[in-house]
Each structure stands twice: as structure tokens, then as C-alpha cells.
Write a protein that holds these residues in place. Structure first.
Motif, PDB file in Angstrom:
ATOM      1  N   THR A 152     -79.414  -9.723  56.502  1.00 52.75           N
ATOM      2  CA  THR A 152     -80.749  -9.152  56.371  1.00 52.75           C
ATOM      3  C   THR A 152     -81.802 -10.177  56.767  1.00 52.75           C
ATOM      4  O   THR A 152     -81.761 -11.335  56.314  1.00 52.75           O
ATOM      5  CB  THR A 152     -81.005  -8.703  54.923  1.00 52.75           C
ATOM      6  N   LEU A 164     -90.121 -10.021  54.227  1.00 49.55           N
ATOM      7  CA  LEU A 164     -89.502  -8.738  54.505  1.00 49.55           C
ATOM      8  C   LEU A 164     -88.488  -8.315  53.452  1.00 49.55           C
ATOM      9  O   LEU A 164     -88.134  -7.140  53.366  1.00 49.55           O
ATOM     10  CB  LEU A 164     -88.809  -8.785  55.871  1.00 49.55           C
ATOM     11  N   SER A 165     -87.991  -9.258  52.655  1.00 49.86           N
ATOM     12  CA  SER A 165     -86.962  -8.961  51.659  1.00 49.86           C
ATOM     13  C   SER A 165     -87.016 -10.024  50.576  1.00 49.86           C
ATOM     14  O   SER A 165     -87.381 -11.177  50.839  1.00 49.86           O
ATOM     15  CB  SER A 165     -85.576  -8.948  52.310  1.00 49.86           C
ATOM     16  N   ASP A 166     -86.641  -9.635  49.349  1.00 48.45           N
ATOM     17  CA  ASP A 166     -86.582 -10.612  48.267  1.00 48.45           C
ATOM     18  C   ASP A 166     -85.187 -11.211  48.119  1.00 48.45           C
ATOM     19  O   ASP A 166     -84.920 -11.960  47.169  1.00 48.45           O
ATOM     20  CB  ASP A 166     -87.045  -9.998  46.951  1.00 48.45           C
ATOM     21  N   LYS A 167     -84.291 -10.907  49.054  1.00 49.03           N
ATOM     22  CA  LYS A 167     -82.964 -11.521  49.012  1.00 49.03           C
ATOM     23  C   LYS A 167     -83.072 -13.015  49.333  1.00 49.03           C
ATOM     24  O   LYS A 167     -83.886 -13.413  50.162  1.00 49.03           O
ATOM     25  CB  LYS A 167     -82.023 -10.845  50.019  1.00 49.03           C
ATOM     26  N   TYR A 214     -95.764  -5.189  54.293  1.00 48.60           N
ATOM     27  CA  TYR A 214     -95.110  -6.358  53.705  1.00 48.60           C
ATOM     28  C   TYR A 214     -96.130  -7.405  53.260  1.00 48.60           C
ATOM     29  O   TYR A 214     -97.182  -7.574  53.897  1.00 48.60           O
ATOM     30  CB  TYR A 214     -94.175  -7.006  54.726  1.00 48.60           C
ATOM     31  N   TYR A 224     -82.691 -15.525  56.984  1.00 55.33           N
ATOM     32  CA  TYR A 224     -81.726 -14.447  56.805  1.00 55.33           C
ATOM     33  C   TYR A 224     -80.939 -14.624  55.515  1.00 55.33           C
ATOM     34  O   TYR A 224     -80.620 -15.746  55.101  1.00 55.33           O
ATOM     35  CB  TYR A 224     -80.742 -14.416  57.980  1.00 55.33           C
ATOM     36  N   ALA A 225     -80.610 -13.488  54.891  1.00 58.11           N
ATOM     37  CA  ALA A 225     -79.722 -13.467  53.729  1.00 58.11           C
ATOM     38  C   ALA A 225     -78.272 -13.565  54.198  1.00 58.11           C
ATOM     39  O   ALA A 225     -77.968 -13.452  55.389  1.00 58.11           O
ATOM     40  CB  ALA A 225     -79.945 -12.189  52.925  1.00 58.11           C
ATOM     41  N   THR A 246     -84.977 -11.811  56.110  1.00 59.83           N
ATOM     42  CA  THR A 246     -85.775 -11.909  54.887  1.00 59.83           C
ATOM     43  C   THR A 246     -87.230 -12.269  55.153  1.00 59.83           C
ATOM     44  O   THR A 246     -88.094 -12.001  54.322  1.00 59.83           O
ATOM     45  CB  THR A 246     -85.181 -12.950  53.927  1.00 59.83           C
TER      46      THR A 246
END
Length: 241
Positions: free
Chosen positions: A221, A99-102, A72, A216-217, A223
Motif C-alpha cells: 500500500t 494516504l494511509s495510516d499503515k 487526504y 509503502y506498507a 502510505t
């Protein structure tokens, strides 16, 4: 899982902009925030260590938080705190694993604990802080540390790895502006075979106890995981409703 709302005027991780705060006594404070790409972090065990590498990193049983295994990007958010916003007083405000693009819509404290330890019962506004004694924080993978760091009974980490006096010592590289920038460095672990690494950052204003935060999303999720270094005037975190 109880999530608290993200207030844009208080939570500034990953922001590139001028941030301004107005206080009841008429004081106005302005910081210029900018981000620094620190490369990718090897996290294939999903066991994320957040620590002071020079004071608390151990061969095993480091406090950790669980994340989805992977590799990541890590981003530092730096605050220029000079009155003239001329870049003369940079302070690391957040170190973040993305960790996420959300889009993140909520946050909660994460409390790193050693494997096998039961997390104490904590309220929504309570957390186990990251203790910093050497003005440095870091992210690493627990499995990578356990496999690749030398046996401290055979090699003195402080004098042979961290501060040996050589140019490749961790302290020297952290202080070298030719790295990511002075105060930020991405270092391959000893004998790395799969790009296993550790990413180090100065700790904002210095030693203390700092919060580790998950964002968090809306679907739950995770993020990002962020070390909030309490640099911003309303730090460490957005106020809860």
C-alpha cells in the motif's frame, strides 16, 4: 517494484522530536523537528501534482503521479535549524500527503511526468526531480487545476492571482503568519465548488531540484507521497543498502 529500507536515523518525515547526527570529524548537529497540519487536499481524480506553483504550474499537462482518489491530510515537517533550537531558523524539510495510516516499511522515488508521457527507464536510485525556481512547492489535484484555474490568455496568473498586491494573493497568503504559519498555506482554488484546493510550502533552503518519494506498507500500500526538500544533513534520502 523494488523498495528500499527506511532508516529511522535518515528519513524524518512526520517526526516530532530532536534529531541528532554525529559525524566522523566529531561534529554533532541537532535539529528540532515538528509537524504542521496543513488541512486536507482534494484529490478526487487521483492525479497528484507536485510542483513549484509560481514557476511551473500550467493549466494542463502538469507532471503528476497516480494515487488512490480521495481527500487526504497534508502535513509539513519543519526543522528548527538554529543552534539554540529556539525556533528562530525554521526550514520546511518535507511536505507530505498522507494516504494511509499503515506503518511505512519501505520507500522508492516517484517521478512526476505529464499525462501521456512515457516514463524513461530509470534505475532504483534515479528519479525525475521537482524543479523549484521560486522557493515554493505545492500539492494539487490535476483535474481541479484543469477545471478551475482561469484561462491564462485572459487572466495573467502572476499579476492577478499570485502576486497582485492584494491580501488574498497567493504570495501574500504564503508569507502571512496568520495562515497555517509563515511559509505554509492552504488555498481554495478559484471558483471551487467541492473544496478543491492547493497547498503551498516554502522550499526549505530554497531553489533546486528535489525528490518526490513514495512510502509503502509491507502489503504494498502506498502510505504517502512526500517532497523531500533536502534540509536534513543526510538528505535527500536514506542511503540504500
Amino acid at each position: 517494484m523494488t523498495l528500499l529500507p527506511i532508516h529511522d536515523d535518515r528519513w524524518k518525515a512526520l517526526v516530532n522530536d530532536i534529531a541528532e547526527w554525529h559525524f566522523a570529524d566529531g561534529q554533532v548537529l541537532r535539529y528540532r523537528l515538528f509537524t504542521v497540519n496543513c488541512g486536507e487536499l482534494w484529490l478526487k481524480s487521483g492525479r497528484l501534482i507536485a510542483c513549484d506553483p509560481f514557476a511551473t504550474l500550467q493549466p494542463r499537462d502538469n507532471p503528476e503521479v497516480a494515487v488512490p482518489p480521495g481527500v487526504y491530510p497534508v502535513v509539513a515537517t519543519v526543522a528548527d535549524t538554529s543552534d539554540e533550537l529556539d525556533g528562530s531558523q525554521p526550514r520546511e524539510a518535507y511536505l507530505s500527503v498522507i494516504l494511509s495510516d499503515k506503518p511505512a516499511v519501505g520507500w522508492r522515488f516517484l517521478s512526476p511526468i505529464p499525462p501521456g508521457m512515457a516514463l524513461p527507464e530509470l534505475g532504483d536510485h534515479e528519479f525525475i526531480g521537482l524543479s523549484v525556481d521560486e522557493n515554493t512547492v505545492a500539492f494539487a489535484d490535476a483535474d481541479a487545476i484543469e477545471r478551475l484555474m482561469p484561462n491564462p490568455d485572459e487572466i495573467d496568473w502572476e499579476f492577478e492571482l499570485f502576486d497582485s498586491g492584494e491580501d488574498d494573493a497567493w504570495q501574500a497568503r504564503l508569507n502571512d503568519p496568520a495562515e497555517l504559519r509563515e511559509g505554509l498555506v492552504n488555498i481554495a482554488l478559484p471558483n471551487a465548488q467541492d473544496s478543491e484546493n492547493i497547498i503551498l510550502s516554502y522550499a526549505g533552503w530554497g531553489d533546486g531540484s528535489y525528490a518526490v518519494v513514495g512510502t509503502y506498507a509491507d502489503d504494498g500500500t502506498l502510505t504517502g507521497v512526500h517532497i523531500d526538500l533536502a534540509v536534513l544533513p543526510l538528505a535527500p534520502l536514506p542511503e540504500w543498502d
